[in-house]
Design an enzyme around this catalytic site. Structure first.
Site, mmCIF file in Angstrom:
data_model
loop_
_atom_site.group_PDB
_atom_site.id
_atom_site.type_symbol
_atom_site.label_atom_id
_atom_site.label_comp_id
_atom_site.label_asym_id
_atom_site.label_seq_id
_atom_site.Cartn_x
_atom_site.Cartn_y
_atom_site.Cartn_z
ATOM 1 N N ASN A 92 54.073 -18.073 17.800
ATOM 2 C CA ASN A 92 54.037 -18.442 19.416
ATOM 3 C C ASN A 92 53.083 -17.766 20.243
ATOM 4 O O ASN A 92 52.592 -18.341 21.029
ATOM 5 C CB ASN A 92 55.552 -17.514 19.901
ATOM 6 N N SER B 173 51.987 -27.304 22.930
ATOM 7 C CA SER B 173 52.369 -27.595 24.121
ATOM 8 C C SER B 173 52.266 -29.126 24.390
ATOM 9 O O SER B 173 51.532 -29.843 23.542
ATOM 10 C CB SER B 173 51.107 -26.746 24.985
ATOM 11 N N GLY C 298 53.238 -12.971 19.271
ATOM 12 C CA GLY C 298 53.001 -12.941 20.634
ATOM 13 C C GLY C 298 54.353 -13.016 21.602
ATOM 14 O O GLY C 298 54.514 -13.667 22.615
ATOM 15 N N TYR D 252 41.820 -25.565 25.738
ATOM 16 C CA TYR D 252 43.402 -25.280 25.351
ATOM 17 C C TYR D 252 44.244 -26.467 24.851
ATOM 18 O O TYR D 252 44.802 -26.370 23.938
ATOM 19 C CB TYR D 252 44.015 -24.510 26.238
ATOM 20 N N ALA E 69 43.106 -27.535 21.514
ATOM 21 C CA ALA E 69 43.450 -26.470 20.398
ATOM 22 C C ALA E 69 44.992 -26.917 20.127
ATOM 23 O O ALA E 69 45.178 -26.877 18.769
ATOM 24 C CB ALA E 69 43.501 -25.111 20.708
ATOM 25 N N LYS E 70 45.568 -27.318 21.074
ATOM 26 C CA LYS E 70 47.304 -27.476 20.740
ATOM 27 C C LYS E 70 47.132 -28.858 20.122
ATOM 28 O O LYS E 70 48.123 -28.963 19.228
ATOM 29 C CB LYS E 70 48.007 -27.391 21.993
#
Lengths: 253, 253
Positions: free
Chosen positions: B93, B147, B14, B160, B163-164
């Site tokens: 990333n 994150s 990424g 999100y 998921a992190k």
């Protein structure tokens, strides 16, 4: 990677032991370009040995005797360092020690008081004395040495680990309180390492035995701890504050 | 500080965005002496990053792959091994955030699946593809970009952030599994950045979130890249399974 230590003045407490984290951190700060590294210890002869080693690397250094649990001595020590170098940019709170342990019913209150004074109050007192100098220049970095023992509960009841857990909390509180003053506060939490914290004469043998329980299969070296401490002491980590970085080979995740 | 990264081969996923963390990671690792594989789903963008790496004098290739597809990830790694011989460092990333519905009861399963595929499954595919080679060399570094939102609660239920959070656990469990084979797995958890990540306009992020962070500053790509370089190097050899928050003190727990 340039850590940007040119012109910086650091103070490292508990830097007398010749096999300890304090000396290793001091030497690495010097190698990475700090202008001056002041070292303090309760034993002046030992601190002087470290100061000599620093000077041999071409770094300015003074050795100052101070018992970090004594406010008057701490104030005097910081005054001396500032008189010598004009400022303190970086503080490494390394001074600490293990005194107690064993079954709780046999533990002595006196040892609890000493252990908490050395590991927690000492860190707070030195930070308190250094803080006004950092605030004045709107810049400062404090790195506290914590401990993996804060998360390892199989070693029995001990005020050492409890005091170090309090150091974690102190790290986060002070980081929050002073974030707008340009001061960062972080903590490095080492796993077992062959320093004077291990009382047995063959320290490495003790570490090798403990290593069976460490995912990485080895104890922490002085360099492991110095590398992490110096990274957090540098502007390379300028957005990192209030963090506890465990350097314990995976013992604590 | 010599990070000892000279000649190492790093794959950064990424890394196509020209204002993202991935590009800064590529350039920082290249400056430290790494050869760089730039991955992105958009080959044109990956090539732009690779051109800048090349200008720094390092070997580089740009490889297109959608990391949510195992076949593409495997093909990418095969190509890298054919051209550069090995992969020493993997920086997971690539990632992305779908804002989702303001109200949880309206949230779509499709969005959840996309968030998990991109932020968790993609990193797992990449790790799966590089680990056999790392085991063969008894050497490897995997750094997952997570994150610090995974430590916070925002009004919108965000897959999100979940998921992190899963990536925290992936980091720790993979770290414990492969450390004996010489592979370090750690994570860098950035705070709010002004990248392409958040679909909202930068002005809105600047007004809305950044002033609430303790330092009132965004996470810069360089902040993240510095922490990645530390964790991708042997300087941090004893750091295993850690989540290093680079978020200006937004989260400290």
């Amino acid at each position: 990677m340039d850590l940007g230590f040119k012109g910086k003045v650091a103070l490292v407490t508990g830097a007398g032991s010749q096999i300890g984290f304090g000396k290793a951190i001091s030497l690495l700060l010097a190698r990475e370009g700090c202008d001056a590294v002041a070292v303090t210890d309760i034993n002046l002869d030992d601190a002087e040995k470290t100061a000599e080693a620093l000077k041999a690397l071409g770094c300015k250094s003074i050795a100052v005797k101070a018992d970090v649990t004594n406010k008057a001595e701490v104030q005097e020590m910081v005054k001396k360092v500032v008189a010598e170098y004009g400022k303190i940019d970086i503080l490494l709170n390394v001074a600490g020690g293990i005194m107690g342990g064993g079954p709780l019913e046999e533990q002595k209150e006196e040892i609890w008081d000493k252990e908490i004074a050395l590991n927690l109050k000492g860190t707070i007192l030195v930070s308190q004395a250094v803080l006004p100098h950092m605030k004045k220049q709107n810049y400062g970095v404090i790195v506290n040495i914590g401990s993996g023992s804060t998360h390892m509960y199989s070693h029995g009841v001990g005020t050492y680990a409890m005091a170090k857990a309090a150091v974690d909390t102190f790290t986060k509180q002070l980081a929050t309180a002073e974030v707008k003053s340009g001061i960062r506060v972080n903590c490095v939490a080492p796993g077992p390492s062959p320093t004077n914290f291990i009382k047995a004469p063959d320290k490495q043998a003790v570490i090798d035995m403990l290593a069976k329980e460490i995912p990485m299969g080895r104890g922490a070296t002085l360099e492991d701890i110095a590398n992490a401490s110096v990274f957090l002491a540098s502007d390379v980590s300028s957005y990192i504050t209030g963090q506890v970085l465990h350097v314990s080979g995976g013992s604590v995740m | 500080m010599d990070l000892g990264l000279e000649g190492k081969v790093a794959l950064v996923t990424g890394a196509g965005s020209q204002i993202g963390f991935g590009k800064a990671i590529c350039l920082t690792l290249a400056k430290e002496g790494c050869d760089i594989v730039v991955n992105d789903i958009d080959l044109g963008n990956a090539q732009k990053t690779a051109d800048e790496v090349k200008a720094l004098g390092r070997k580089t290739i740009a490889v297109k792959a959608d990391i949510t597809r195992k076949a593409e990830v495997d093909a990418m790694c095969k190509k890298i091994l054919a051209e550069l011989g090995r992969i020493d460092i993997l920086v997971n990333n690539a990632g992305g955030m779908h804002l989702g519905a303001p109200d949880f009861i309206d949230a779509k399963e499709e969005t959840w699946d996309k968030d998990y595929a991109l932020n968790v499954k993609g990193a797992m595919f990449c790790a799966q593809a590089v680990i056999p080679g790392m085991i063969e060399h008894k050497y490897g570094k995997i750094v997952n970009i997570t994150s610090s939102v995974a430590k916070q609660a925002f009004p919108r239920v965000s897959t999100y952030a979940m998921a992190k959070s899963a990536m925290y656990v992936f980091t720790r469990s993979l770290a414990g599994m492969v450390i004996k084979q010489g592979i370090n797995v750690n994570s860098v958890a950035p705070g709010w950045g002004l990248t392409n990540f958040d679909p909202r306009p930068h002005e809105e992020i600047k007004r809305g979130f950044i002033p609430e962070t303790p330092r009132a500053k965004e996470t810069t790509p360089q902040d993240v890249a510095n922490a990645v370089a530390f964790l991708a190097s042997d300087v941090s050899a004893h750091v295993v399974g850690q989540i290093l928050c680079v978020d200006g003190g937004s989260t400290m727990q």
